[in-house]
Design a protein around this motif. Structure first.
Motif, PDB file in Angstrom:
ATOM      1  N   ALA A 190      42.334 -64.974  -8.299  1.00 45.62           N
ATOM      2  CA  ALA A 190      41.369 -64.261  -9.142  1.00 45.62           C
ATOM      3  C   ALA A 190      41.971 -62.923  -9.538  1.00 45.62           C
ATOM      4  O   ALA A 190      42.913 -62.437  -8.898  1.00 45.62           O
ATOM      5  CB  ALA A 190      40.057 -64.050  -8.386  1.00 45.62           C
ATOM      6  N   LEU A 191      41.433 -62.334 -10.602  1.00 52.33           N
ATOM      7  CA  LEU A 191      41.956 -61.044 -11.061  1.00 52.33           C
ATOM      8  C   LEU A 191      41.285 -59.873 -10.363  1.00 52.33           C
ATOM      9  O   LEU A 191      41.893 -58.818 -10.206  1.00 52.33           O
ATOM     10  CB  LEU A 191      41.765 -60.924 -12.578  1.00 52.33           C
ATOM     11  N   ARG A 192      40.037 -60.042  -9.937  1.00 53.48           N
ATOM     12  CA  ARG A 192      39.288 -58.942  -9.335  1.00 53.48           C
ATOM     13  C   ARG A 192      39.930 -58.489  -8.032  1.00 53.48           C
ATOM     14  O   ARG A 192      39.975 -59.206  -7.048  1.00 53.48           O
ATOM     15  CB  ARG A 192      37.847 -59.387  -9.078  1.00 53.48           C
ATOM     16  N   GLY A 193      40.481 -57.295  -8.019  1.00 54.60           N
ATOM     17  CA  GLY A 193      41.105 -56.743  -6.818  1.00 54.60           C
ATOM     18  C   GLY A 193      42.353 -57.470  -6.374  1.00 54.60           C
ATOM     19  O   GLY A 193      42.747 -57.376  -5.207  1.00 54.60           O
ATOM     20  N   ALA A 194      43.007 -58.190  -7.304  1.00 53.75           N
ATOM     21  CA  ALA A 194      44.140 -59.043  -6.922  1.00 53.75           C
ATOM     22  C   ALA A 194      45.421 -58.254  -6.737  1.00 53.75           C
ATOM     23  O   ALA A 194      45.655 -57.234  -7.389  1.00 53.75           O
ATOM     24  CB  ALA A 194      44.351 -60.128  -7.980  1.00 53.75           C
ATOM     25  N   VAL A 195      46.273 -58.765  -5.860  1.00 59.83           N
ATOM     26  CA  VAL A 195      47.619 -58.226  -5.681  1.00 59.83           C
ATOM     27  C   VAL A 195      48.602 -59.284  -6.180  1.00 59.83           C
ATOM     28  O   VAL A 195      48.304 -60.488  -6.152  1.00 59.83           O
ATOM     29  CB  VAL A 195      47.907 -57.878  -4.208  1.00 59.83           C
ATOM     30  N   PRO A 196      49.777 -58.877  -6.671  1.00 58.16           N
ATOM     31  CA  PRO A 196      50.756 -59.864  -7.149  1.00 58.16           C
ATOM     32  C   PRO A 196      51.184 -60.817  -6.033  1.00 58.16           C
ATOM     33  O   PRO A 196      51.352 -60.407  -4.876  1.00 58.16           O
ATOM     34  CB  PRO A 196      51.929 -58.997  -7.616  1.00 58.16           C
ATOM     35  N   LEU A 197      51.375 -62.057  -6.387  1.00 58.40           N
ATOM     36  CA  LEU A 197      51.729 -63.083  -5.411  1.00 58.40           C
ATOM     37  C   LEU A 197      52.992 -62.726  -4.644  1.00 58.40           C
ATOM     38  O   LEU A 197      53.082 -62.961  -3.431  1.00 58.40           O
ATOM     39  CB  LEU A 197      51.909 -64.434  -6.131  1.00 58.40           C
ATOM     40  N   GLN A 217      36.135 -70.471 -16.008  1.00 55.37           N
ATOM     41  CA  GLN A 217      35.477 -69.289 -15.441  1.00 55.37           C
ATOM     42  C   GLN A 217      36.112 -68.783 -14.156  1.00 55.37           C
ATOM     43  O   GLN A 217      35.738 -67.718 -13.669  1.00 55.37           O
ATOM     44  CB  GLN A 217      34.002 -69.622 -15.183  1.00 55.37           C
ATOM     45  N   GLY A 218      37.046 -69.510 -13.601  1.00 57.81           N
ATOM     46  CA  GLY A 218      37.654 -69.080 -12.353  1.00 57.81           C
ATOM     47  C   GLY A 218      36.698 -69.237 -11.181  1.00 57.81           C
ATOM     48  O   GLY A 218      35.746 -70.008 -11.223  1.00 57.81           O
ATOM     49  N   LEU A 219      36.953 -68.488 -10.134  1.00 54.32           N
ATOM     50  CA  LEU A 219      36.133 -68.566  -8.930  1.00 54.32           C
ATOM     51  C   LEU A 219      34.843 -67.776  -9.083  1.00 54.32           C
ATOM     52  O   LEU A 219      34.797 -66.754  -9.779  1.00 54.32           O
ATOM     53  CB  LEU A 219      36.907 -68.017  -7.729  1.00 54.32           C
ATOM     54  N   THR A 220      33.799 -68.227  -8.410  1.00 54.72           N
ATOM     55  CA  THR A 220      32.560 -67.467  -8.365  1.00 54.72           C
ATOM     56  C   THR A 220      32.759 -66.226  -7.490  1.00 54.72           C
ATOM     57  O   THR A 220      33.653 -66.179  -6.643  1.00 54.72           O
ATOM     58  CB  THR A 220      31.411 -68.308  -7.781  1.00 54.72           C
ATOM     59  N   ASP A 221      31.892 -65.237  -7.691  1.00 55.06           N
ATOM     60  CA  ASP A 221      31.955 -64.033  -6.858  1.00 55.06           C
ATOM     61  C   ASP A 221      31.771 -64.388  -5.386  1.00 55.06           C
ATOM     62  O   ASP A 221      32.401 -63.779  -4.508  1.00 55.06           O
ATOM     63  CB  ASP A 221      30.888 -63.030  -7.295  1.00 55.06           C
ATOM     64  N   ALA A 222      30.892 -65.370  -5.112  1.00 55.30           N
ATOM     65  CA  ALA A 222      30.634 -65.739  -3.718  1.00 55.30           C
ATOM     66  C   ALA A 222      31.896 -66.284  -3.055  1.00 55.30           C
ATOM     67  O   ALA A 222      32.173 -65.979  -1.887  1.00 55.30           O
ATOM     68  CB  ALA A 222      29.511 -66.776  -3.656  1.00 55.30           C
ATOM     69  N   ALA A 223      32.662 -67.082  -3.799  1.00 53.62           N
ATOM     70  CA  ALA A 223      33.894 -67.634  -3.224  1.00 53.62           C
ATOM     71  C   ALA A 223      34.932 -66.534  -3.009  1.00 53.62           C
ATOM     72  O   ALA A 223      35.615 -66.500  -1.981  1.00 53.62           O
ATOM     73  CB  ALA A 223      34.454 -68.722  -4.130  1.00 53.62           C
ATOM     74  N   ILE A 224      35.062 -65.624  -3.985  1.00 57.72           N
ATOM     75  CA  ILE A 224      36.021 -64.522  -3.844  1.00 57.72           C
ATOM     76  C   ILE A 224      35.651 -63.646  -2.648  1.00 57.72           C
ATOM     77  O   ILE A 224      36.509 -63.265  -1.840  1.00 57.72           O
ATOM     78  CB  ILE A 224      36.077 -63.680  -5.132  1.00 57.72           C
ATOM     79  N   ASP A 225      34.361 -63.349  -2.525  1.00 56.67           N
ATOM     80  CA  ASP A 225      33.904 -62.497  -1.424  1.00 56.67           C
ATOM     81  C   ASP A 225      34.135 -63.142  -0.062  1.00 56.67           C
ATOM     82  O   ASP A 225      34.269 -62.437   0.949  1.00 56.67           O
ATOM     83  CB  ASP A 225      32.417 -62.174  -1.588  1.00 56.67           C
ATOM     84  N   ALA A 226      34.171 -64.474  -0.029  1.00 60.20           N
ATOM     85  CA  ALA A 226      34.383 -65.176   1.241  1.00 60.20           C
ATOM     86  C   ALA A 226      35.852 -65.211   1.644  1.00 60.20           C
ATOM     87  O   ALA A 226      36.174 -65.646   2.754  1.00 60.20           O
ATOM     88  CB  ALA A 226      33.827 -66.599   1.147  1.00 60.20           C
ATOM     89  N   CYS A 227      36.744 -64.760   0.750  1.00 61.19           N
ATOM     90  CA  CYS A 227      38.185 -64.795   1.025  1.00 61.19           C
ATOM     91  C   CYS A 227      38.683 -63.450   1.552  1.00 61.19           C
ATOM     92  O   CYS A 227      38.025 -62.419   1.421  1.00 61.19           O
ATOM     93  CB  CYS A 227      38.948 -65.162  -0.250  1.00 61.19           C
ATOM     94  N   ASP A 228      39.875 -63.460   2.122  1.00 66.51           N
ATOM     95  CA  ASP A 228      40.490 -62.233   2.631  1.00 66.51           C
ATOM     96  C   ASP A 228      41.055 -61.368   1.517  1.00 66.51           C
ATOM     97  O   ASP A 228      41.000 -60.138   1.578  1.00 66.51           O
ATOM     98  CB  ASP A 228      41.628 -62.589   3.600  1.00 66.51           C
ATOM     99  N   GLN A 229      41.641 -62.022   0.502  1.00 65.15           N
ATOM    100  CA  GLN A 229      42.366 -61.294  -0.521  1.00 65.15           C
ATOM    101  C   GLN A 229      42.434 -62.145  -1.786  1.00 65.15           C
ATOM    102  O   GLN A 229      42.489 -63.375  -1.713  1.00 65.15           O
ATOM    103  CB  GLN A 229      43.786 -60.968  -0.046  1.00 65.15           C
ATOM    104  N   ALA A 230      42.433 -61.478  -2.945  1.00 69.65           N
ATOM    105  CA  ALA A 230      42.694 -62.173  -4.212  1.00 69.65           C
ATOM    106  C   ALA A 230      44.152 -61.959  -4.594  1.00 69.65           C
ATOM    107  O   ALA A 230      44.708 -60.877  -4.376  1.00 69.65           O
ATOM    108  CB  ALA A 230      41.774 -61.647  -5.313  1.00 69.65           C
ATOM    109  N   VAL A 231      44.770 -62.992  -5.150  1.00 72.72           N
ATOM    110  CA  VAL A 231      46.168 -62.892  -5.572  1.00 72.72           C
ATOM    111  C   VAL A 231      46.289 -63.364  -7.021  1.00 72.72           C
ATOM    112  O   VAL A 231      45.477 -64.148  -7.505  1.00 72.72           O
ATOM    113  CB  VAL A 231      47.105 -63.742  -4.666  1.00 72.72           C
TER     114      VAL A 231
END
Length: 258
Positions: A190-197, A217-231
């Motif tokens: 995801a792009l929100r708060g993502a770090v380069p791979l 649409q990419g990932l939902t906010d709920a799925a992103i929030d459940a992860c450690d990090q976005a890349v």
């Protein structure tokens, strides 16, 4: 081997066509439909074949199909045309029992691919195939994804769905939270708060879950929030994005062997 079926209105043929076309029927009967000698033989290594329909020409050309003799019905060419889900019939069609991986499929997995709302069967199949190719242990799908055992998904996965456990969940964020609680690192594309791979490490003591979202649409906010990090995957400005299958396969290759 049974008698040759010459009627397109044969009940066994009509039943196979309904399984080919109807996801609800596949789920209710615990069966799925596959087409093509190579795919059917691949699937038979892990799934029980309950019926095989094939032209005599296909049976003569592929002697390995003899393993299905007890459940084989030879069919006339015009019957094979009805069974086919592709423009050019591959002349071999099988019904298999659906695999039902239990909770242990995720409990014992160290590397997991998770998909949310990936609706294109070609993308889901390609990603399952990539997960198997790069040594991942399981695939987790939410119910918004294309069925892993539809004919189009099976063709794209080349039977990989029978070689790697595929678990379907009603609550992907909940599953991701449970994985994190047992020490699995969950990375969202995801792009929100993502770090380069290429800045992400490759050491994951408790395991790794790569999470891919829908094509549009990419990932939902709920799925992103459940992860450690976005890349995110570094790219030039000549392309806005990659499709789900390509992006996911890049990530799966990057984290192979982790």
């Amino acid at each position: 081997m049974n008698e040759t079926i010459t009627s397109r209105d044969n009940e066994k043929v009509k039943h196979a066509c309904r399984l080919r076309d109807e996801e609800a029927r596949r789920t209710a009967e615990g069966l799925f439909f596959a087409e093509g000698p190579k795919l059917c033989l691949e699937l038979s290594a892990a799934c029980r074949c309950t019926a095989c329909f094939a032209t005599q020409r296909a049976l003569d050309r592929t002697p390995e199909l003899a393993k299905f003799d007890s459940v084989t019905w030879p069919v006339a060419d015009h019957v094979a045309d009805k069974l086919s889900s592709t423009k050019n019939s591959q002349q071999v069609f099988c019904l298999f029992k659906l695999p039902h991986p239990g909770p242990e499929a995720l409990a014992g997995a160290r590397r997991i691919l998770a998909l949310e709302r990936v609706q294109d069967p070609g993308n889901v199949g390609t990603l399952i195939r990539s997960a198997a190719a790069f040594g991942f242990d399981a695939v987790l799908l939410d119910r918004g994804c294309a069925s892993p055992f539809s004919p189009r998904t099976l063709r794209a996965s080349m039977g990989a769905a029978a070689r790697i456990p595929v678990v379907v969940t009603r609550n992907l964020p909940g599953e991701l939270t449970a994985l994190r609680q047992r020490g699995v690192t969950c990375l969202a594309t995801a792009l929100r708060g993502a770090v380069p791979l290429d800045t992400v490490g490759r050491e994951f003591a408790g395991g790794l879950c790569v999470v891919i979202g829908s094509e549009g649409q990419g990932l939902t906010d709920a799925a992103i929030d459940a992860c450690d990090q976005a890349v995110k995957i570094p790219m030039t400005d000549r392309a806005e994005s990659l499709n789900a299958a390509v992006a996911g396969s890049v990530l799966l290759w990057h984290f192979r062997g982790c």
